[in-house]
Motif scaffolding. Structure first.
Motif, PDB file in Angstrom:
ATOM      1  N   ALA A   3       0.835  -1.205   0.000  1.00 48.41           N
ATOM      2  CA  ALA A   3       0.000   0.000   0.000  1.00 48.41           C
ATOM      3  C   ALA A   3       0.866   1.248   0.000  1.00 48.41           C
ATOM      4  N   PRO A   4       0.381   2.334  -0.608  1.00 45.85           N
ATOM      5  CA  PRO A   4       1.093   3.607  -0.529  1.00 45.85           C
ATOM      6  C   PRO A   4       1.121   4.081   0.931  1.00 45.85           C
ATOM      7  N   VAL A   5       2.201   4.732   1.326  1.00 45.54           N
ATOM      8  CA  VAL A   5       2.343   5.202   2.707  1.00 45.54           C
ATOM      9  C   VAL A   5       2.749   6.672   2.733  1.00 45.54           C
ATOM     10  N   ASN A   6       2.577   7.300   3.887  1.00 39.73           N
ATOM     11  CA  ASN A   6       2.996   8.690   4.133  1.00 39.73           C
ATOM     12  C   ASN A   6       2.367   9.677   3.149  1.00 39.73           C
ATOM     13  N   ALA A   7       1.077   9.527   2.883  1.00 38.97           N
ATOM     14  CA  ALA A   7       0.393  10.420   1.942  1.00 38.97           C
ATOM     15  C   ALA A   7       0.136  11.786   2.569  1.00 38.97           C
ATOM     16  N   VAL A   8       0.359  12.840   1.767  1.00 41.19           N
ATOM     17  CA  VAL A   8       0.142  14.222   2.192  1.00 41.19           C
ATOM     18  C   VAL A   8      -0.502  14.968   1.033  1.00 41.19           C
ATOM     19  N   ALA A   9      -1.559  15.729   1.318  1.00 40.41           N
ATOM     20  CA  ALA A   9      -2.206  16.567   0.298  1.00 40.41           C
ATOM     21  C   ALA A   9      -2.029  18.031   0.695  1.00 40.41           C
ATOM     22  N   THR A  10      -1.622  18.864  -0.275  1.00 37.65           N
ATOM     23  CA  THR A  10      -1.403  20.282  -0.046  1.00 37.65           C
ATOM     24  C   THR A  10      -2.215  21.065  -1.074  1.00 37.65           C
ATOM     25  N   VAL A  11      -2.895  22.120  -0.624  1.00 40.86           N
ATOM     26  CA  VAL A  11      -3.679  22.974  -1.518  1.00 40.86           C
ATOM     27  C   VAL A  11      -3.022  24.345  -1.547  1.00 40.86           C
ATOM     28  N   MET A  12      -2.805  24.873  -2.769  1.00 41.13           N
ATOM     29  CA  MET A  12      -2.158  26.178  -2.909  1.00 41.13           C
ATOM     30  C   MET A  12      -2.516  26.799  -4.254  1.00 41.13           C
ATOM     31  N   LEU A  13      -2.106  28.050  -4.461  1.00 44.16           N
ATOM     32  CA  LEU A  13      -2.272  28.710  -5.752  1.00 44.16           C
ATOM     33  C   LEU A  13      -1.050  28.428  -6.603  1.00 44.16           C
ATOM     34  N   ASP A  15       1.172  29.219 -10.383  1.00 40.56           N
ATOM     35  CA  ASP A  15       1.624  30.450 -11.031  1.00 40.56           C
ATOM     36  C   ASP A  15       0.559  31.087 -11.926  1.00 40.56           C
ATOM     37  N   LYS A  16      -0.505  30.350 -12.248  1.00 36.22           N
ATOM     38  CA  LYS A  16      -1.622  30.894 -13.044  1.00 36.22           C
ATOM     39  C   LYS A  16      -2.791  31.313 -12.152  1.00 36.22           C
ATOM     40  N   GLN A  17      -2.544  31.357 -10.832  1.00 39.26           N
ATOM     41  CA  GLN A  17      -3.535  31.753  -9.833  1.00 39.26           C
ATOM     42  C   GLN A  17      -4.717  30.796  -9.759  1.00 39.26           C
ATOM     43  N   ARG A  18      -4.491  29.504 -10.083  1.00 43.73           N
ATOM     44  CA  ARG A  18      -5.512  28.462  -9.924  1.00 43.73           C
ATOM     45  C   ARG A  18      -5.275  27.760  -8.596  1.00 43.73           C
ATOM     46  N   VAL A  19      -6.356  27.302  -7.971  1.00 47.06           N
ATOM     47  CA  VAL A  19      -6.225  26.512  -6.754  1.00 47.06           C
ATOM     48  C   VAL A  19      -5.895  25.085  -7.171  1.00 47.06           C
ATOM     49  N   VAL A  20      -4.752  24.588  -6.708  1.00 47.42           N
ATOM     50  CA  VAL A  20      -4.237  23.293  -7.126  1.00 47.42           C
ATOM     51  C   VAL A  20      -3.982  22.428  -5.896  1.00 47.42           C
ATOM     52  N   VAL A  21      -4.293  21.153  -6.018  1.00 49.24           N
ATOM     53  CA  VAL A  21      -3.953  20.197  -4.964  1.00 49.24           C
ATOM     54  C   VAL A  21      -2.749  19.385  -5.437  1.00 49.24           C
ATOM     55  N   THR A  22      -1.806  19.179  -4.536  1.00 51.23           N
ATOM     56  CA  THR A  22      -0.662  18.316  -4.801  1.00 51.23           C
ATOM     57  C   THR A  22      -0.692  17.195  -3.768  1.00 51.23           C
ATOM     58  N   VAL A  23      -0.653  15.968  -4.244  1.00 51.50           N
ATOM     59  CA  VAL A  23      -0.662  14.789  -3.371  1.00 51.50           C
ATOM     60  C   VAL A  23       0.691  14.109  -3.502  1.00 51.50           C
ATOM     61  N   GLN A  24       1.313  13.808  -2.361  1.00 52.06           N
ATOM     62  CA  GLN A  24       2.595  13.109  -2.352  1.00 52.06           C
ATOM     63  C   GLN A  24       2.464  11.863  -1.494  1.00 52.06           C
ATOM     64  N   TRP A  25       3.163  10.784  -1.888  1.00 52.74           N
ATOM     65  CA  TRP A  25       3.143   9.540  -1.129  1.00 52.74           C
ATOM     66  C   TRP A  25       4.400   8.742  -1.433  1.00 52.74           C
ATOM     67  N   ASP A  26       4.672   7.758  -0.579  1.00 49.96           N
ATOM     68  CA  ASP A  26       5.805   6.858  -0.771  1.00 49.96           C
ATOM     69  C   ASP A  26       5.304   5.510  -1.241  1.00 49.96           C
ATOM     70  N   ALA A  85      -3.154  18.589  -9.569  1.00 50.80           N
ATOM     71  CA  ALA A  85      -4.272  18.897 -10.461  1.00 50.80           C
ATOM     72  C   ALA A  85      -5.018  20.110  -9.919  1.00 50.80           C
ATOM     73  N   PRO A  86      -5.546  20.955 -10.822  1.00 49.50           N
ATOM     74  CA  PRO A  86      -6.384  22.071 -10.362  1.00 49.50           C
ATOM     75  C   PRO A  86      -7.698  21.529  -9.797  1.00 49.50           C
ATOM     76  N   LEU A  87      -8.168  22.139  -8.726  1.00 51.52           N
ATOM     77  CA  LEU A  87      -9.459  21.739  -8.164  1.00 51.52           C
ATOM     78  C   LEU A  87     -10.575  22.226  -9.082  1.00 51.52           C
ATOM     79  N   PRO A  88     -11.564  21.365  -9.369  1.00 53.80           N
ATOM     80  CA  PRO A  88     -12.657  21.772 -10.258  1.00 53.80           C
ATOM     81  C   PRO A  88     -13.597  22.794  -9.627  1.00 53.80           C
TER      82      PRO A  88
END
Length: 105
Positions: A3-13, A15-26, A85-88
């Motif tokens: 299974a994937p481990v250590n998952a983290v989701a971050t929401v930020m703007l 460079d095009k001023q879109r709200v984007v989520v970034t998900v990282q995992w091991d 990915a940008p949030l819809p």
């Protein structure tokens, strides 16, 4: 597969001023009887927020767009992955990361 481990989701703007989520995992460690990981399925699923106790009839609308991507893997255990990915739409989301084995499971 492991299974994937250590998952983290971050929401930020971005460079095009879109709200984007970034998900990282091991990539988890492979067990003796588990198949190798061939891909990860990453999904961002909109969920309805819990209604406050005082207003049980109030419900916020949720955009039902599910973001999904299959990410191929060709590496050893322990590697860190990320997906953005940008949030819809504004709202609450659940993130799901599923490992797919070389046998397609």
């Amino acid at each position: 597969p492991p299974a994937p481990v250590n998952a983290v989701a971050t929401v930020m703007l971005d460079d095009k001023q879109r709200v984007v989520v970034t998900v990282q995992w091991d990539n988890g460690r492979q067990g003796a009887n588990s198949g190798a990981v061939a891909a990860f399925q990453v999904m961002l699923i909109p969920v309805a927020p819990a209604a406050p106790a005082a207003s049980s009839s109030a419900s916020l609308a949720v955009d039902n767009t599910v973001l999904r991507e299959r990410i191929l893997v060709s590496c050893a255990a322990g590697r860190r992955f990320d997906w953005s990915a940008p949030l819809p739409a504004p709202g609450n989301y659940a993130v799901e990361i599923v490992a797919e084995s070389t046998a397609g499971r």
